[in-house]
Design a protein around this motif. Structure first.
Motif, PDB file in Angstrom:
ATOM      1  N   LYS A  39       0.827  -1.205   0.000  1.00  0.00           N
ATOM      2  CA  LYS A  39       0.000   0.000   0.000  1.00  0.00           C
ATOM      3  C   LYS A  39       0.866   1.262   0.000  1.00  0.00           C
ATOM      4  O   LYS A  39       2.068   1.204   0.260  1.00  0.00           O
ATOM      5  CB  LYS A  39      -0.906   0.006   1.247  1.00  0.00           C
ATOM      6  CG  LYS A  39      -1.810  -1.200   1.372  1.00  0.00           C
ATOM      7  CD  LYS A  39      -2.891  -1.161   0.349  1.00  0.00           C
ATOM      8  CE  LYS A  39      -3.918  -2.255   0.602  1.00  0.00           C
ATOM      9  NZ  LYS A  39      -4.934  -2.268  -0.402  1.00  0.00           N
ATOM     10  N   THR A  41       0.926   3.380   2.160  1.00  0.00           N
ATOM     11  CA  THR A  41       1.390   3.567   3.541  1.00  0.00           C
ATOM     12  C   THR A  41       2.522   2.596   3.894  1.00  0.00           C
ATOM     13  O   THR A  41       2.931   2.530   5.049  1.00  0.00           O
ATOM     14  CB  THR A  41       0.231   3.338   4.511  1.00  0.00           C
ATOM     15  OG1 THR A  41      -0.239   1.996   4.333  1.00  0.00           O
ATOM     16  CG2 THR A  41      -0.892   4.326   4.270  1.00  0.00           C
ATOM     17  N   ARG A  43       2.247  -0.545   4.008  1.00  0.00           N
ATOM     18  CA  ARG A  43       1.671  -1.751   4.615  1.00  0.00           C
ATOM     19  C   ARG A  43       1.700  -2.859   3.566  1.00  0.00           C
ATOM     20  O   ARG A  43       1.281  -2.653   2.421  1.00  0.00           O
ATOM     21  CB  ARG A  43       0.244  -1.473   5.068  1.00  0.00           C
ATOM     22  CG  ARG A  43      -0.400  -2.643   5.760  1.00  0.00           C
ATOM     23  CD  ARG A  43      -1.768  -2.269   6.303  1.00  0.00           C
ATOM     24  NE  ARG A  43      -2.316  -3.355   7.081  1.00  0.00           N
ATOM     25  CZ  ARG A  43      -3.585  -3.712   7.053  1.00  0.00           C
ATOM     26  NH1 ARG A  43      -4.450  -3.023   6.325  1.00  0.00           N
ATOM     27  NH2 ARG A  43      -4.005  -4.711   7.778  1.00  0.00           N
ATOM     28  N   LYS A  44       2.183  -4.024   3.957  1.00  0.00           N
ATOM     29  CA  LYS A  44       2.276  -5.158   3.031  1.00  0.00           C
ATOM     30  C   LYS A  44       1.126  -6.123   3.310  1.00  0.00           C
ATOM     31  O   LYS A  44       1.008  -6.658   4.412  1.00  0.00           O
ATOM     32  CB  LYS A  44       3.612  -5.889   3.212  1.00  0.00           C
ATOM     33  CG  LYS A  44       4.793  -5.019   2.873  1.00  0.00           C
ATOM     34  CD  LYS A  44       6.168  -5.632   3.014  1.00  0.00           C
ATOM     35  CE  LYS A  44       6.363  -6.935   3.636  1.00  0.00           C
ATOM     36  NZ  LYS A  44       7.775  -7.344   3.745  1.00  0.00           N
ATOM     37  N   ALA A 127      -1.878  -9.503   6.476  1.00  0.00           N
ATOM     38  CA  ALA A 127      -0.990  -8.342   6.457  1.00  0.00           C
ATOM     39  C   ALA A 127       0.284  -8.710   7.197  1.00  0.00           C
ATOM     40  O   ALA A 127       0.239  -9.338   8.259  1.00  0.00           O
ATOM     41  CB  ALA A 127      -1.659  -7.148   7.126  1.00  0.00           C
ATOM     42  N   VAL A 131       6.613  -3.206   7.894  1.00  0.00           N
ATOM     43  CA  VAL A 131       6.314  -2.358   6.732  1.00  0.00           C
ATOM     44  C   VAL A 131       7.298  -2.679   5.613  1.00  0.00           C
ATOM     45  O   VAL A 131       8.363  -3.257   5.840  1.00  0.00           O
ATOM     46  CB  VAL A 131       6.356  -0.853   7.081  1.00  0.00           C
ATOM     47  CG1 VAL A 131       5.265  -0.509   8.077  1.00  0.00           C
ATOM     48  CG2 VAL A 131       7.720  -0.455   7.598  1.00  0.00           C
TER      49      VAL A 131
END
Length: 146
Positions: A39, A41, A43-44, A127, A131
Motif C-alpha cells: 500500500k 502507507t 503496509r504489506k 498483512a 512495513v
C-alpha cells in the motif's frame, strides 16, 4: 479358430472396455496462488489461496509458525476423524507458511485478516507485521488490486 471359440471372447471384450471407460480421470491439481500488494502507507498485504478440491493426505503439517494462527496445544497427533474442512484449513496455512518462507514476503510474521472460500478455492487475506522496505517495493510488484 472357429466361431464357437471366438464367441466368448467377443462378449468379454466390450465388458472389459466398458469397465475401464467408467473410471473418472483424476482432476489436475490447481496451483497455489499468491498475490501481494504494498500500500501507499508501506503496509504489506497479501491474498493466498489453494484449491479446495486438493487431495487430502495423511501427512498434514501443523498450523502456526511465523506469526500465523497459533497451533492447537496438545494436538500433535491428529485423528482421522478430523473434519475435512479443518484439514483443508491446516493445508492452507501450511502452504502459506512455505510460500512466505520461500519468498521472504513477511519476514516478521503476519496477521490474518480473513479466511474464506470462493469458486472452489480457499483463501487467506493477511498483512505482514513489518512495513515494506525499498527492496520489498522493487521485489514485490503489486499484482492484485485489493
Amino acid at each position: 479358430m472357429t466361431m464357437k471359440k471366438l464367441l466368448p471372447l467377443t462378449l468379454l471384450v466390450p465388458i472389459v472396455l466398458s469397465a475401464c471407460a467408467g473410471k473418472p480421470k483424476p482432476q489436475p491439481k490447481e496451483p497455489d496462488m499468491f498475490a501481494t500488494n504494498i500500500k501507499d502507507t508501506n503496509r504489506k498485504v497479501f491474498n493466498f489461496s489453494i484449491s479446495a478440491n486438493q487431495d487430502k493426505g495423511d501427512n498434514k503439517p501443523e498450523r502456526g509458525g511465523a506469526g500465523g494462527p497459533p497451533s492447537k496445544a496438545g494436538n500433535k497427533s491428529k485423528t482421522k476423524s478430523e473434519n475435512p474442512q479443518e484439514r483443508l484449513l491446516d493445508e492452507l496455512f501450511a502452504h502459506l507458511e512455505t510460500t512466505l518462507s520461500d519468498t521472504g514476503y513477511c519476514r516478521e510474521g503476519y496477521t490474518e485478516i480473513d479466511t474464506y472460500e470462493s469458486s472452489g478455492r480457499l483463501h487467506i487475506l493477511g498483512a505482514c507485521n513489518e512495513v515494506a522496505t525499498p527492496e520489498d517495493k522493487r521485489q514485490f510488484a503489486n499484482n492484485y488490486g485489493y
